[in-house]
Design a protein around this motif. Structure first.
Motif, PDB file in Angstrom:
ATOM      1  N   ALA A 111       0.814  -1.214   0.000  1.00  0.00           N
ATOM      2  CA  ALA A 111       0.000   0.000   0.000  1.00  0.00           C
ATOM      3  C   ALA A 111       0.850   1.267   0.000  1.00  0.00           C
ATOM      4  CB  ALA A 111      -0.931   0.002   1.213  1.00  0.00           C
ATOM      5  N   MET A 112       2.113   1.166   0.391  1.00  0.00           N
ATOM      6  CA  MET A 112       3.008   2.321   0.435  1.00  0.00           C
ATOM      7  C   MET A 112       3.661   2.600  -0.914  1.00  0.00           C
ATOM      8  SD  MET A 112       4.746   1.141   4.012  1.00  0.00           S
ATOM      9  CE  MET A 112       6.091   2.302   3.901  1.00  0.00           C
ATOM     10  N   LEU A 113       3.484   1.692  -1.869  1.00  0.00           N
ATOM     11  CA  LEU A 113       4.209   1.774  -3.136  1.00  0.00           C
ATOM     12  C   LEU A 113       3.354   2.379  -4.240  1.00  0.00           C
ATOM     13  CD1 LEU A 113       5.770  -1.803  -3.000  1.00  0.00           C
ATOM     14  CD2 LEU A 113       6.881   0.347  -2.353  1.00  0.00           C
ATOM     15  N   LEU A 114       4.025   3.006  -5.204  1.00  0.00           N
ATOM     16  CA  LEU A 114       3.374   3.516  -6.408  1.00  0.00           C
ATOM     17  C   LEU A 114       3.734   2.624  -7.585  1.00  0.00           C
ATOM     18  CD1 LEU A 114       4.051   7.340  -5.975  1.00  0.00           C
ATOM     19  CD2 LEU A 114       1.834   6.198  -5.780  1.00  0.00           C
ATOM     20  N   PHE A 115       2.756   2.397  -8.468  1.00  0.00           N
ATOM     21  CA  PHE A 115       2.944   1.526  -9.623  1.00  0.00           C
ATOM     22  C   PHE A 115       2.629   2.296 -10.903  1.00  0.00           C
ATOM     23  CE2 PHE A 115       2.272  -1.168  -6.008  1.00  0.00           C
ATOM     24  CZ  PHE A 115       3.140  -2.230  -6.206  1.00  0.00           C
ATOM     25  N   ARG A 116       2.959   1.687 -12.028  1.00  0.00           N
ATOM     26  CA  ARG A 116       2.800   2.367 -13.318  1.00  0.00           C
ATOM     27  C   ARG A 116       1.358   2.795 -13.551  1.00  0.00           C
ATOM     28  NH1 ARG A 116       2.514   5.318 -16.708  1.00  0.00           N
ATOM     29  NH2 ARG A 116       3.541   5.478 -18.735  1.00  0.00           N
ATOM     30  N   ASP A 117       0.381   2.013 -13.099  1.00  0.00           N
ATOM     31  CA  ASP A 117      -1.009   2.390 -13.324  1.00  0.00           C
ATOM     32  C   ASP A 117      -1.513   3.423 -12.320  1.00  0.00           C
ATOM     33  OD1 ASP A 117      -0.765   0.409 -11.443  1.00  0.00           O
ATOM     34  OD2 ASP A 117      -2.391  -0.840 -12.183  1.00  0.00           O
ATOM     35  N   ASP A 118      -0.642   3.918 -11.455  1.00  0.00           N
ATOM     36  CA  ASP A 118      -0.985   5.062 -10.603  1.00  0.00           C
ATOM     37  C   ASP A 118      -0.697   6.382 -11.314  1.00  0.00           C
ATOM     38  OD1 ASP A 118      -1.860   3.700  -8.261  1.00  0.00           O
ATOM     39  OD2 ASP A 118       0.221   3.220  -7.791  1.00  0.00           O
ATOM     40  N   LEU A 119      -0.131   6.305 -12.520  1.00  0.00           N
ATOM     41  CA  LEU A 119       0.215   7.494 -13.293  1.00  0.00           C
ATOM     42  C   LEU A 119      -0.668   7.593 -14.537  1.00  0.00           C
ATOM     43  CD1 LEU A 119       4.119   7.167 -13.342  1.00  0.00           C
ATOM     44  CD2 LEU A 119       2.740   8.508 -11.740  1.00  0.00           C
ATOM     45  N   PRO A 120      -0.917   8.793 -15.038  1.00  0.00           N
ATOM     46  CA  PRO A 120      -1.597   8.933 -16.331  1.00  0.00           C
ATOM     47  C   PRO A 120      -0.770   8.294 -17.447  1.00  0.00           C
ATOM     48  CG  PRO A 120      -1.585  11.024 -15.139  1.00  0.00           C
ATOM     49  CD  PRO A 120      -0.668  10.096 -14.396  1.00  0.00           C
ATOM     50  N   ASN A 121      -1.441   7.839 -18.487  1.00  0.00           N
ATOM     51  CA  ASN A 121      -0.736   7.191 -19.595  1.00  0.00           C
ATOM     52  C   ASN A 121       0.210   8.152 -20.298  1.00  0.00           C
ATOM     53  OD1 ASN A 121      -1.905   4.674 -19.260  1.00  0.00           O
ATOM     54  ND2 ASN A 121      -3.704   5.205 -20.482  1.00  0.00           N
ATOM     55  N   LYS A 122      -0.219   9.395 -20.446  1.00  0.00           N
ATOM     56  CA  LYS A 122       0.618  10.403 -21.092  1.00  0.00           C
ATOM     57  C   LYS A 122       1.171  11.354 -20.039  1.00  0.00           C
ATOM     58  CE  LYS A 122      -1.564  10.375 -25.666  1.00  0.00           C
ATOM     59  NZ  LYS A 122      -2.208  11.191 -26.724  1.00  0.00           N
ATOM     60  N   PHE A 123       2.455  11.663 -20.164  1.00  0.00           N
ATOM     61  CA  PHE A 123       3.108  12.528 -19.195  1.00  0.00           C
ATOM     62  C   PHE A 123       2.985  13.994 -19.612  1.00  0.00           C
ATOM     63  CE2 PHE A 123       4.233   9.059 -16.927  1.00  0.00           C
ATOM     64  CZ  PHE A 123       5.324   9.175 -16.077  1.00  0.00           C
ATOM     65  N   ALA A 124       2.745  14.843 -18.631  1.00  0.00           N
ATOM     66  CA  ALA A 124       2.759  16.278 -18.883  1.00  0.00           C
ATOM     67  C   ALA A 124       4.174  16.706 -19.268  1.00  0.00           C
ATOM     68  CB  ALA A 124       2.292  17.035 -17.644  1.00  0.00           C
ATOM     69  N   LYS A 125       4.278  17.731 -20.074  1.00  0.00           N
ATOM     70  CA  LYS A 125       5.589  18.106 -20.601  1.00  0.00           C
ATOM     71  C   LYS A 125       6.546  18.601 -19.525  1.00  0.00           C
ATOM     72  CE  LYS A 125       4.130  22.794 -21.923  1.00  0.00           C
ATOM     73  NZ  LYS A 125       3.998  23.748 -23.052  1.00  0.00           N
ATOM     74  N   ASP A 126       6.011  19.055 -18.386  1.00  0.00           N
ATOM     75  CA  ASP A 126       6.887  19.573 -17.338  1.00  0.00           C
ATOM     76  C   ASP A 126       7.226  18.543 -16.273  1.00  0.00           C
ATOM     77  OD1 ASP A 126       4.327  19.459 -16.405  1.00  0.00           O
ATOM     78  OD2 ASP A 126       4.366  21.390 -15.371  1.00  0.00           O
ATOM     79  N   VAL A 127       6.886  17.273 -16.505  1.00  0.00           N
ATOM     80  CA  VAL A 127       7.251  16.199 -15.584  1.00  0.00           C
ATOM     81  C   VAL A 127       8.580  15.589 -16.037  1.00  0.00           C
ATOM     82  CG1 VAL A 127       6.623  13.928 -14.681  1.00  0.00           C
ATOM     83  CG2 VAL A 127       4.861  15.672 -14.984  1.00  0.00           C
ATOM     84  N   ASN A 128       9.530  15.519 -15.126  1.00  0.00           N
ATOM     85  CA  ASN A 128      10.832  14.926 -15.429  1.00  0.00           C
ATOM     86  C   ASN A 128      10.867  13.462 -15.024  1.00  0.00           C
ATOM     87  OD1 ASN A 128      11.871  17.357 -16.415  1.00  0.00           O
ATOM     88  ND2 ASN A 128      12.593  18.002 -14.403  1.00  0.00           N
ATOM     89  N   VAL A 129      11.693  12.702 -15.717  1.00  0.00           N
ATOM     90  CA  VAL A 129      11.797  11.261 -15.460  1.00  0.00           C
ATOM     91  C   VAL A 129      13.261  10.884 -15.260  1.00  0.00           C
ATOM     92  CG1 VAL A 129      11.463   8.947 -16.441  1.00  0.00           C
ATOM     93  CG2 VAL A 129       9.700  10.708 -16.751  1.00  0.00           C
ATOM     94  N   VAL A 130      13.511  10.032 -14.271  1.00  0.00           N
ATOM     95  CA  VAL A 130      14.824   9.431 -14.060  1.00  0.00           C
ATOM     96  C   VAL A 130      14.665   7.923 -14.275  1.00  0.00           C
ATOM     97  CG1 VAL A 130      16.720   9.025 -12.444  1.00  0.00           C
ATOM     98  CG2 VAL A 130      15.476  11.208 -12.392  1.00  0.00           C
ATOM     99  N   LEU A 131      15.406   7.365 -15.223  1.00  0.00           N
ATOM    100  CA  LEU A 131      15.347   5.931 -15.504  1.00  0.00           C
ATOM    101  C   LEU A 131      16.445   5.217 -14.723  1.00  0.00           C
ATOM    102  CD1 LEU A 131      14.939   5.847 -19.411  1.00  0.00           C
ATOM    103  CD2 LEU A 131      13.131   5.848 -17.672  1.00  0.00           C
ATOM    104  N   VAL A 132      16.081   4.126 -14.050  1.00  0.00           N
ATOM    105  CA  VAL A 132      17.077   3.282 -13.409  1.00  0.00           C
ATOM    106  C   VAL A 132      16.949   1.862 -13.952  1.00  0.00           C
ATOM    107  CG1 VAL A 132      17.259   4.642 -11.278  1.00  0.00           C
ATOM    108  CG2 VAL A 132      15.559   2.822 -11.425  1.00  0.00           C
ATOM    109  N   ASP A 133      18.085   1.210 -14.119  1.00  0.00           N
ATOM    110  CA  ASP A 133      18.152  -0.177 -14.578  1.00  0.00           C
ATOM    111  C   ASP A 133      17.569  -0.371 -15.984  1.00  0.00           C
ATOM    112  OD1 ASP A 133      19.132  -2.732 -14.106  1.00  0.00           O
ATOM    113  OD2 ASP A 133      17.235  -3.481 -13.318  1.00  0.00           O
ATOM    114  N   HIS A 134      17.509   0.677 -16.765  1.00  0.00           N
ATOM    115  CA  HIS A 134      17.189   0.598 -18.193  1.00  0.00           C
ATOM    116  C   HIS A 134      17.443   1.968 -18.800  1.00  0.00           C
ATOM    117  CE1 HIS A 134      13.496   2.366 -16.718  1.00  0.00           C
ATOM    118  NE2 HIS A 134      12.881   2.338 -17.882  1.00  0.00           N
ATOM    119  N   HIS A 135      17.526   2.009 -20.119  1.00  0.00           N
ATOM    120  CA  HIS A 135      17.783   3.287 -20.771  1.00  0.00           C
ATOM    121  C   HIS A 135      16.951   3.483 -22.040  1.00  0.00           C
ATOM    122  CE1 HIS A 135      20.791   0.467 -22.506  1.00  0.00           C
ATOM    123  NE2 HIS A 135      20.479   1.080 -23.636  1.00  0.00           N
ATOM    124  N   VAL A 136      16.046   2.557 -22.331  1.00  0.00           N
ATOM    125  CA  VAL A 136      15.134   2.690 -23.467  1.00  0.00           C
ATOM    126  C   VAL A 136      13.716   2.746 -22.901  1.00  0.00           C
ATOM    127  CG1 VAL A 136      14.199   1.575 -25.514  1.00  0.00           C
ATOM    128  CG2 VAL A 136      16.658   1.511 -25.079  1.00  0.00           C
TER     129      VAL A 136
END
Length: 409
Positions: A99-124
């Motif tokens: 219950a403390m965790l966030l998952f991919r379906d907790d986010l909108p499918n499309k990201f707002a342009k001002d949201v930044n992303v940090v990728l870990v353990d992958h780069h594509v």
């Protein structure tokens, strides 16, 4: 407890950026707003390395850059969390509930342009235009169109000789005195021990940096500031047992447990990482039904098996290739590419007892150092060469314009 408190508040932090707290749309933010949301997200297999790297890096950055918001996201639907048995085991051990965790379906499918992303353990990633930083340890897929969409100013820390992405996160953690958290140290330590097969000389899946990091984490966790080599074996066996615990999963769920997708211009091919040998899996009752459910609409299935002995920690690996459409030429094309691979050589040979289960090909892998991150690019190149030769008009190959379901509802 700062780390646990950070995870508990992550949902509240995220909700400030969502319209009416929904998961459908982002809330509009003024252009002059300086505070930015950073989503730290691991890869779609969500193994222990990916999950822990996302959770811990987000915490580290949130403590050091308090002018921005950082939330960690596990890159799977919430309903698939139960499949990640070693992740659930280790997080529960550290007092971290689902219950403390966030998952991919907790986010909108499309990201707002001002949201930044940090990728870990992958780069594509499909989120490439939003990516501001990458921490990874797999070979660079520089020809991938999604990789080419990364912004030029994206900071890329890709260290292919390192055995675990958690080591790279650990380097960030130790670079500055604060924050310090025994739970972060415990998670990073356990992840590296598992990812490096407990520094097995046979598997050879570690670098000096991995070993140094584990020793530093052990000193941080030890009251006397000493490294604890003996405890590693006990911890490794515990995590291997948790990862191999498929007692509450259906066979289709076992196939989905550690799944990644190879995507070319015309195909999507699932790769199932298995906690047992493929040769043993196909002997199970219901295996054929599970494979057909898992690979629905997909022309080729790839399975990578790994068995770790609970007695002495020895590792065995094998590979399975199946075409549900009966395309034996495609299977042979991929088989030849894998057998002919020299960087590294996979040293693939036939099993002692052969099988033609579902018309597939099953090979024992004698180079135990080679993992999916080495095998996946070889298969992708073979698929692309096949497509180039046969083109769209070939009656023997099925191509997909839409993403196949791969047994997911």
């Amino acid at each position: 407890m700062r780390f646990v408190r950070f995870l508990t508040h992550a949902r509240t932090t995220l909700s400030r950026y969502l319209a009416d707290g929904s998961t459908v749309a982002w809330q509009a933010h003024p252009a002059e707003e300086l505070r930015k949301l950073h989503v730290v997200i691991g890869n779609e297999s969500c193994d222990l390395d990916s999950a822990v790297s996302a959770l811990t890096l987000a915490f580290i950055y949130s403590e050091r850059s308090q002018e921005h918001d950082y939330v960690p996201v596990l890159n799977i639907p919430r309903r698939d969390y139960r499949l990640k048995t070693e992740v659930g085991h280790m997080l529960s051990k550290c007092g971290i509930a689902e219950a403390m965790l966030l998952f991919r379906d907790d986010l909108p499918n499309k990201f707002a342009k001002d949201v930044n992303v940090v990728l870990v353990d992958h780069h594509v990633s499909e989120l490439a235009p939003h990516v501001v930083e990458i921490l990874d340890h797999r070979p660079i897929d520089g020809a991938n169109p999604k990789y080419m969409l990364l912004p030029q100013n994206c900071v890329r820390s890709i260290e292919t000789d390192i055995g675990s992405c958690a080591t790279i996160v650990g380097q960030r953690y130790l670079a500055v005195e604060q924050p310090r958290s025994p739970i972060v140290a415990q998670l990073l330590h356990a992840t590296i021990v598992l990812d490096t097969v407990n520094f097995s000389a046979t598997a050879k899946r570690f670098s000096p940096s991995d070993l140094v990091m584990v020793e530093q984490m052990e000193r941080e966790l030890s009251e006397g500031g000493q490294s604890d080599v003996g405890r590693r074996s006990e911890l490794f066996n515990e995590l291997v047992a948790a990862r191999a615990d498929i007692s509450n999963l259906t066979l289709t769920e076992v196939l989905r447990k550690d799944m990644k997708i190879i995507q070319t211009e015309r195909q999507q091919v699932p790769i199932a990482g298995m906690p047992i040998l493929i040769r043993d899996f196909i002997e199970l009752s219901g295996a054929e039904k599970a494979l057909r459910e898992f690979g629905i609409d997909s022309n080729l299935l790839v399975m990578l098996g790994m068995y770790v002995s609970p007695v002495d920690g020895t590792v065995q690996r094998d590979v399975g290739l199946i075409s549900l459409a009966g395309q034996s030429q495609l299977v042979e094309c991929v088989r030849l590419a894998l057998v002919g691979c020299h960087e590294p050589s996979l040293d693939l040979r036939a099993h002692d007892v052969g099988s033609r289960f579902m018309g597939g090909c099953y090979l024992r892998q004698h180079n135990l150092r080679a993992t999916r991150k080495h095998i996946q690019p070889v298969i992708k190149r073979a698929l692309m060469e096949w497509e180039e030769i046969h083109g769209f008009g070939c009656n023997e190959v099925y191509f997909f314009k839409e993403k196949p379901k791969l047994g997911l509802s």
